[in-house]
Motif scaffolding. Structure first.
Motif, short mmCIF file in Angstrom:
data_model
loop_
_atom_site.label_atom_id
_atom_site.label_comp_id
_atom_site.label_asym_id
_atom_site.label_seq_id
_atom_site.Cartn_x
_atom_site.Cartn_y
_atom_site.Cartn_z
N GLU A 29 -14.12 -26.72 -32.91
CA GLU A 29 -13.42 -27.66 -32.02
C GLU A 29 -14.22 -27.91 -30.75
OE1 GLU A 29 -10.17 -30.17 -30.84
OE2 GLU A 29 -10.99 -29.48 -32.72
N SER A 30 -14.86 -26.90 -30.18
CA SER A 30 -15.69 -27.09 -28.98
C SER A 30 -16.86 -28.02 -29.28
CB SER A 30 -16.22 -25.75 -28.47
OG SER A 30 -15.19 -24.96 -27.97
N THR A 31 -17.48 -27.82 -30.42
CA THR A 31 -18.61 -28.67 -30.81
C THR A 31 -18.16 -30.10 -31.01
OG1 THR A 31 -19.66 -26.78 -31.88
CG2 THR A 31 -20.47 -28.96 -32.50
N ARG A 32 -17.03 -30.29 -31.68
CA ARG A 32 -16.49 -31.63 -31.91
C ARG A 32 -16.23 -32.33 -30.59
NH1 ARG A 32 -12.29 -34.45 -31.19
NH2 ARG A 32 -11.12 -32.71 -30.36
N LEU A 33 -15.58 -31.65 -29.66
CA LEU A 33 -15.26 -32.24 -28.37
C LEU A 33 -16.51 -32.57 -27.56
CD1 LEU A 33 -13.06 -33.08 -26.35
CD2 LEU A 33 -13.09 -30.73 -25.49
N ALA A 34 -17.49 -31.67 -27.55
CA ALA A 34 -18.73 -31.90 -26.80
C ALA A 34 -19.51 -33.07 -27.38
CB ALA A 34 -19.58 -30.64 -26.80
N LEU A 35 -19.66 -33.12 -28.70
CA LEU A 35 -20.40 -34.23 -29.31
C LEU A 35 -19.69 -35.56 -29.12
CD1 LEU A 35 -21.71 -32.59 -32.60
CD2 LEU A 35 -23.03 -33.22 -30.57
N LEU A 36 -18.37 -35.55 -29.24
CA LEU A 36 -17.61 -36.78 -29.06
C LEU A 36 -17.68 -37.27 -27.62
CD1 LEU A 36 -15.66 -38.79 -30.44
CD2 LEU A 36 -13.79 -37.31 -29.73
N SER A 37 -17.67 -36.36 -26.67
CA SER A 37 -17.63 -36.72 -25.26
C SER A 37 -19.00 -36.99 -24.67
CB SER A 37 -16.97 -35.60 -24.44
OG SER A 37 -15.67 -35.36 -24.92
N PHE A 38 -20.00 -36.16 -25.00
CA PHE A 38 -21.32 -36.27 -24.39
C PHE A 38 -22.34 -36.91 -25.30
CE2 PHE A 38 -19.44 -32.35 -22.49
CZ PHE A 38 -19.19 -32.88 -21.24
N GLY A 39 -22.07 -37.01 -26.58
CA GLY A 39 -23.01 -37.60 -27.52
C GLY A 39 -24.02 -36.60 -28.03
N GLU A 40 -24.96 -37.11 -28.82
CA GLU A 40 -25.97 -36.26 -29.45
C GLU A 40 -26.90 -35.61 -28.44
OE1 GLU A 40 -26.26 -35.42 -32.63
OE2 GLU A 40 -24.52 -36.60 -33.19
N THR A 41 -27.06 -36.19 -27.24
CA THR A 41 -27.98 -35.65 -26.24
C THR A 41 -27.27 -34.72 -25.28
OG1 THR A 41 -27.61 -37.55 -24.81
CG2 THR A 41 -29.46 -37.68 -26.34
N ALA A 42 -26.18 -34.10 -25.73
CA ALA A 42 -25.38 -33.26 -24.84
C ALA A 42 -26.14 -32.07 -24.29
CB ALA A 42 -24.13 -32.76 -25.57
N GLY A 43 -27.11 -31.56 -24.99
CA GLY A 43 -27.83 -30.37 -24.54
C GLY A 43 -28.94 -30.65 -23.55
N SER A 44 -29.14 -31.91 -23.16
CA SER A 44 -30.22 -32.23 -22.23
C SER A 44 -29.67 -32.94 -21.01
CB SER A 44 -31.25 -33.11 -22.92
OG SER A 44 -30.64 -34.34 -23.30
N GLY A 45 -30.42 -32.98 -19.93
CA GLY A 45 -30.01 -33.69 -18.74
C GLY A 45 -29.14 -32.86 -17.84
N PRO A 46 -28.52 -33.50 -16.83
CA PRO A 46 -27.74 -32.77 -15.83
C PRO A 46 -26.54 -32.04 -16.41
CG PRO A 46 -28.09 -35.06 -15.18
CD PRO A 46 -28.60 -34.91 -16.56
N ILE A 47 -25.95 -32.58 -17.49
CA ILE A 47 -24.82 -31.91 -18.11
C ILE A 47 -25.34 -31.24 -19.37
CG2 ILE A 47 -22.63 -32.21 -19.32
CD1 ILE A 47 -21.96 -34.45 -17.48
N SER A 48 -25.15 -29.95 -19.47
CA SER A 48 -25.53 -29.26 -20.70
C SER A 48 -24.37 -28.39 -21.14
CB SER A 48 -26.79 -28.43 -20.49
OG SER A 48 -26.55 -27.42 -19.55
N TRP A 49 -24.32 -28.08 -22.40
CA TRP A 49 -23.23 -27.25 -22.92
C TRP A 49 -23.81 -26.27 -23.91
CZ3 TRP A 49 -22.46 -27.75 -28.17
CH2 TRP A 49 -22.99 -28.89 -28.76
N ARG A 50 -23.09 -25.19 -24.06
CA ARG A 50 -23.50 -24.13 -24.97
C ARG A 50 -22.26 -23.66 -25.72
NH1 ARG A 50 -26.79 -19.96 -21.61
NH2 ARG A 50 -27.47 -21.83 -20.59
N ILE A 51 -22.40 -23.41 -26.98
CA ILE A 51 -21.32 -22.85 -27.78
C ILE A 51 -21.63 -21.37 -27.99
CG2 ILE A 51 -20.07 -22.95 -29.95
CD1 ILE A 51 -19.73 -25.43 -28.23
N CYS A 52 -20.71 -20.52 -27.60
CA CYS A 52 -20.91 -19.08 -27.75
C CYS A 52 -19.82 -18.53 -28.66
CB CYS A 52 -20.82 -18.38 -26.41
SG CYS A 52 -22.09 -18.92 -25.25
N ALA A 53 -20.19 -17.68 -29.56
CA ALA A 53 -19.20 -17.04 -30.44
C ALA A 53 -19.47 -15.55 -30.42
CB ALA A 53 -19.31 -17.59 -31.85
#
Length: 177
Positions: A151-175
């Motif tokens: 669900e975190s991945t779905r929300l991040a990709l839907l909200s930030f797009g494919e380039t979510a891991g780069s630029g000023p906003i970055s996200w990480r999924i931790c399990a």
């Protein structure tokens, strides 16, 4: 045990009304087939498939069985006690004033998307879209995505797009296991 024999997934159980096909597809973040089957048996099969897919989502917490009484805390893997403590503390700091609260818990509310805008400092989240409407986010607020891995991945990709891991906003999924 057959997948169909398992109890309903928690997101389905907490809906205010019986889940429709649209509700089930929205919870999974997928589109329904177009056109929908018209045969009642095919509709029932589609509904059962969607319900079973929701049962496969990994739980956010598990309950452990202690080796002996008092040895192992049963809430060790749950963030709920900490979250409730933080929400109570925020209420004590700003009683009756939701605008000044640092933490709020909104039960039975599914987040569908985050609204991201550009400002002079980069990109930031300015609103959270839920099944119950839009919630504005202050410019200096922090938005924490703390859902299940899928669900975190779905929300991040839907909200930030494919380039979510780069630029000023970055996200990480931790399990954790």
């Amino acid at each position: 045990m057959q997948l169909g024999d398992l109890p309903e997934a928690p997101p389905v159980e907490i809906l205010d009304a019986p889940a429709t096909l649209d509700d089930l597809a929205a919870l999974l973040g997928i589109a329904l087939p177009d056109p929908l089957p018209t045969n009642p048996a095919q509709l029932k099969t589609l509904e059962d498939e969607l319900r079973n897919k929701l049962k496969l989502e990994a739980p956010l917490a598990v309950q452990a069985r202690p080796e002996h009484a008092g040895f192992f805390p049963l809430n060790k893997f749950s963030a709920v006690p900490l979250l409730i403590k933080a929400a109570r503390g925020a209420f004590s700091e700003a009683p009756g004033d939701d605008v000044r609260k640092r933490v709020m818990v909104v039960p039975r509310c599914h987040v569908t998307r985050l609204s991201v805008v550009s400002d002079p400092d980069g990109r930031r989240v300015d609103a959270v879209f839920t099944e119950r409407g839009r919630v504005a986010v202050a410019p200096d607020a922090k938005v924490i995505i703390a859902l299940g891995t899928v669900e975190s991945t779905r929300l991040a990709l839907l909200s930030f797009g494919e380039t979510a891991g780069s630029g000023p906003i970055s996200w990480r999924i931790c399990a954790r296991t």
